[in-house]
Design a protein around this motif. Sequence first.
Motif, mmCIF file in Angstrom:
data_model
loop_
_atom_site.group_PDB
_atom_site.id
_atom_site.type_symbol
_atom_site.label_atom_id
_atom_site.label_comp_id
_atom_site.label_asym_id
_atom_site.label_seq_id
_atom_site.Cartn_x
_atom_site.Cartn_y
_atom_site.Cartn_z
ATOM 1 N N ALA A 1 -5.972 45.917 55.502
ATOM 2 C CA ALA A 1 -6.748 47.094 55.095
ATOM 3 C C ALA A 1 -7.744 47.392 56.200
ATOM 4 O O ALA A 1 -8.479 46.503 56.643
ATOM 5 C CB ALA A 1 -7.460 46.832 53.775
ATOM 6 N N LEU A 2 -7.770 48.637 56.653
ATOM 7 C CA LEU A 2 -8.606 49.049 57.778
ATOM 8 C C LEU A 2 -9.568 50.132 57.330
ATOM 9 O O LEU A 2 -9.174 51.067 56.615
ATOM 10 C CB LEU A 2 -7.735 49.588 58.912
ATOM 11 N N ILE B 1 -4.014 51.292 54.684
ATOM 12 C CA ILE B 1 -3.213 50.087 54.491
ATOM 13 C C ILE B 1 -2.054 50.136 55.484
ATOM 14 O O ILE B 1 -1.297 51.111 55.524
ATOM 15 C CB ILE B 1 -2.670 49.972 53.059
ATOM 16 N N ALA B 2 -1.959 49.082 56.304
ATOM 17 C CA ALA B 2 -0.927 49.058 57.337
ATOM 18 C C ALA B 2 -0.199 47.730 57.301
ATOM 19 O O ALA B 2 -0.808 46.678 57.065
ATOM 20 C CB ALA B 2 -1.551 49.280 58.714
ATOM 21 N N PRO B 3 1.114 47.735 57.551
ATOM 22 C CA PRO B 3 1.848 46.463 57.638
ATOM 23 C C PRO B 3 1.492 45.748 58.934
ATOM 24 O O PRO B 3 1.222 46.376 59.965
ATOM 25 C CB PRO B 3 3.312 46.897 57.625
ATOM 26 N N LEU B 4 1.481 44.422 58.887
ATOM 27 C CA LEU B 4 1.295 43.620 60.090
ATOM 28 C C LEU B 4 2.662 43.262 60.666
ATOM 29 O O LEU B 4 3.643 43.127 59.940
ATOM 30 C CB LEU B 4 0.502 42.353 59.768
ATOM 31 N N ALA C 1 0.432 53.875 58.903
ATOM 32 C CA ALA C 1 -0.628 53.394 58.029
ATOM 33 C C ALA C 1 -0.875 54.430 56.949
ATOM 34 O O ALA C 1 -0.872 55.637 57.217
ATOM 35 C CB ALA C 1 -1.909 53.150 58.826
ATOM 36 N N THR C 2 -1.086 53.967 55.714
ATOM 37 C CA THR C 2 -1.259 54.860 54.571
ATOM 38 C C THR C 2 -2.716 54.896 54.158
ATOM 39 O O THR C 2 -3.322 53.853 53.899
ATOM 40 C CB THR C 2 -0.403 54.391 53.384
ATOM 41 N N ALA C 3 -3.294 56.089 54.072
ATOM 42 C CA ALA C 3 -4.683 56.239 53.653
ATOM 43 C C ALA C 3 -4.762 56.265 52.131
ATOM 44 O O ALA C 3 -3.974 56.937 51.462
ATOM 45 C CB ALA C 3 -5.265 57.522 54.226
#
Length: 464
Positions: free
Chosen positions: A49-50, A84-87, A94-96
């Motif tokens: 989560a960013l 939210i972004a996959p590592l 990335a999904t806001a």
Amino acid sequence: GIAFLMRGSADAHRSLYRIPFDGGGAQRVRMLDSDIRSYSVSPDGQQVALVALEPEDPKLQALRDKGFNAHVVEEGTRRARVWIAPLGDPEAAATALDIEGSVQSVQWSPAGDRLALVVTPNERIDDVMVAARVRIVRARDGRELGRVDNPGKLGQLAWNTDGSQLAIISAQDANDPREVRLTVVGAEGGVQRDLLPGLEGHVWNVQWRDPRHLVFISNEGTATRIGEVDLDGKQRTLLARDTPVYSRLALARDGRLAMVGSAPQHPPEVFTLAAGGDEPQRLTDSNPWLAQVALARQEVVRYTARDGLQIEGILVHPLKRRRNARVPLLLFVHGGPESHVSNGWVSSYSQPVQHAAARGFASFLPNYRASTGRGVAFSKLNHGRPAQEEFDDLIDGVEHLVASGLVDRSKVGISGGSYGGYATAWGATWYSEHFAAAVMFVAITDKIGLLGTSDIPNEFHRSH
């Protein structure tokens, strides 16, 4: 590996990087269209989560390219959002999450299904200081699962090890000058429960040992105490010493604690405390050259103010004193006033006490009323009474040192910044007969004017 934020030479914005424990080059994990402010990795290590500001309107950039560089304070501010972004795949989208307000920080629950967010109405500094609130949302889509209507200023958040409880360091009420009470709520938020009610100290650091026990650092007077408390409020002290003073707490799986600690002999260093132990071990020596430097003696001084209130502060003696000769004194007044001076390393750019000691000066750093470290009631003693008893405490401290035979009454200087600068301004005017010199910086000189022109009027009104 270790994850961290930086803006690399080829990056357009501050990005998330990772470096292996065994060394090697840092690799960029994720970059967004604006600086990443903070992040939290999911417990399974698959997602992150960013928190970052919304991308800037391209029209504004086009105007700047044409030379329009006017900046209107607090107009056109962008909100911060959670992505939210996959590592493992830097190119994956990335999904806001759709969150009302502006997000200041994120903590992924160990249960993996939810996030604890600190959210403000917007990005104005006044709202960031006093209107930050906790929201619990579903990790996959941002749906709100619960909220905490904390009453004022907000500090650290920490999920317990199974994600069933959230610790929140929070103001006691809307008029509390600092975020210092240790509270807990359930996984859906709700009403905060103070685990240390009536504590005459201030909690600023907390970690969970297991689902029911928290380890905390409490600032109490000029010292710190490391303690443990369970969800029923039963507590015990793990370490209590006058010095070093500790902060920045971390726990290992085997029960060891890691802290940052400073002492009169050294700036902050890393310490560990074994599980069940009572003797911290110092791991780092960032300034080995200090072993070759003569440092002046430092001690805690307590005195009685003119109305009977006990006040304490840190006194640094001159490095050398000719027998019982009286010495000049520098009075360094901290800002806030919702802060305090502890019995650790107190030399800094704005209070060069060891340099002064080498020149034959004593230095005194008082924790006048309204300072932190002695509970909420003490920190409110100046409310509605600025520059009255709180600044009398400064004069009473000087008089105490004069009466002790240490200080030459005719050679006393005063200095401070921000609210300490306000005290210095009073020292140069209202109290000028007590001071031979005054040096103020980044100072308040007119509280009424400040309330009307500052960018934090709500913080001033509520907290002071």
